[in-house]
Enzyme design. Structure first.
Site, PDB file in Angstrom:
ATOM      1  N   GLU A 172       0.687  -1.159  -0.049  1.00  0.00           N
ATOM      2  CA  GLU A 172      -0.077   0.037  -0.020  1.00  0.00           C
ATOM      3  C   GLU A 172       0.732   1.164  -0.032  1.00  0.00           C
ATOM      4  OE1 GLU A 172      -3.251   0.069  -0.592  1.00  0.00           O
ATOM      5  OE2 GLU A 172      -3.199  -2.002  -0.577  1.00  0.00           O
ATOM      6  N   HIS A 175       1.970   2.043  -3.587  1.00  0.00           N
ATOM      7  CA  HIS A 175       1.151   2.977  -4.326  1.00  0.00           C
ATOM      8  C   HIS A 175       1.378   4.382  -4.124  1.00  0.00           C
ATOM      9  CE1 HIS A 175      -1.074  -0.348  -6.020  1.00  0.00           C
ATOM     10  NE2 HIS A 175      -1.489  -0.863  -5.190  1.00  0.00           N
ATOM     11  N   GLU A 228      -0.538  -2.741  -9.643  1.00  0.00           N
ATOM     12  CA  GLU A 228      -0.523  -3.732  -8.788  1.00  0.00           C
ATOM     13  C   GLU A 228       0.783  -4.506  -8.661  1.00  0.00           C
ATOM     14  OE1 GLU A 228      -2.667  -3.659  -6.241  1.00  0.00           O
ATOM     15  OE2 GLU A 228      -3.852  -2.287  -7.226  1.00  0.00           O
TER      16      GLU A 228
END
Length: 314
Positions: A172, A175, A228
């Site tokens: 996370e 990202h 991703e």
């Protein structure tokens, strides 16, 4: 005391992006990715030759990110994160600072954060926050500016080990560091501009504009999968440097697969399938195992929350 903290509150969906799209963290729910973060990526890092550093290799940042201001995204993220915290607190679903799982998450984050500025120099000035939301959603996210949240469900339902938590958190945070939301917004702005121009030139009606919009969405599918995959790789390196076993990515995605039975096939999803992710992680392990081997290991280990059945009995 933590007894007032609710583990199963009905919380609203994750916040909206500045585009107005609801982007739940498809990393774990096979939906569109949450407004997970995105700022100036490590341009200097991406430009370095492969031999100049040890670790994973990813591409350069997208030129589409230049269309959106990082400062504006950070400001919007800060407001949305504060609003989400307030909503959770009103429902007694914001875990207090002394909750064992909050202590756990912040301890893991404190080991990962020192390695973030290599990927994004702005991360040095981020005011990092790590919180736990009392919902059974299997979810987690990191907003621009280092605003991290885990949902209780991902810790309890998947019984995540510290190494697996570090893989989720690293993913996370990646990202955010790699400006994926900023790229997505920039690409949307560019696509919309092209659509409006085409409609004006060719006199397209609503049907033509709708078809063009659908085409723009199809363009983002592959883009999302690349996001991703990149976050998996960068997250692995962050976790390894922080002293957490990157092989936990395999067990993590096995657990994810068991929890997401009935998910759409890979070609209909914006994210790689579980088997694809596991294969890619296994292929990348040699690039980060040396980092993990030399990294100082955590002095303290934590346990996940009691499983739902055990908690009910207790």
């Amino acid at each position: 005391m933590t007894s007032h903290f609710r583990h199963d509150a009905e919380l609203p969906e994750p916040p909206l992006s500045p585009e107005g799209h609801q982007q739940g963290c498809g990393c774990f729910l096979h939906r569109r990715r949450l407004f997970t973060g995105a700022l100036a990526a490590g341009a200097g890092l991406a430009a370095m030759p492969a031999w100049a550093r040890e670790g994973v290799e990813v591409g350069k940042e997208s030129q589409f990110s230049k269309f959106v201001s990082a400062d504006q995204i950070e400001g919007a993220a800060q407001s949305q994160y504060a609003a989400m915290k307030q909503q959770a607190a009103e429902k007694k679903a914001l875990a207090p600072d002394n909750h064992p799982q909050v202590i756990r998450l912040r301890a893991i984050a404190s080991r990962i954060i020192p390695f973030t500025d290599e990927w994004n120099p702005r991360a040095k000035s981020w005011k990092w926050e790590i919180n736990l939301l009392g919902s059974q959603q299997i979810n987690a996210f990191c907003m621009p500016g280092g605003k991290i949240a885990f949902y209780y469900g991902i810790l309890q339902q998947l019984q995540l080990t510290d190494d697996e938590v570090a893989m989720v958190m690293g993913h996370e945070v990646a990202h955010a560091l790699r400006e994926h939301a900023r790229e997505r917004m920039g690409k949307t702005l560019a696509t919309r501009g092209a659509i409006e121009l085409g409609a004006a030139i060719f006199g397209l009606g609503n049907a033509g504009r709708m078809a063009a919009d659908m085409g723009g969405q199809l363009l983002t599918l592959k883009f999302g999968r690349e996001d991703e995959s990149e976050a998996d790789l960068v997250g692995m390196e962050l976790a390894a440097r922080a002293g957490y076993n990157p092989r936990a990515g395999v067990s993590l995605w096995n657990k994810m697969g068991q929890a997401s039975k009935g998910a759409p096939p890979q070609f209909l999803s914006t994210h790689p399938s579980g088997p694809t992710r596991i294969r890619d992680i296994e292929m990348a392990l040699p690039k980060v195992e040396g980092l993990y081997a030399r990294a100082p290991k955590p002095e303290q280990r934590f346990e996940p929350p009691k499983a739902a059945s055990a908690a009910a009995k207790g």
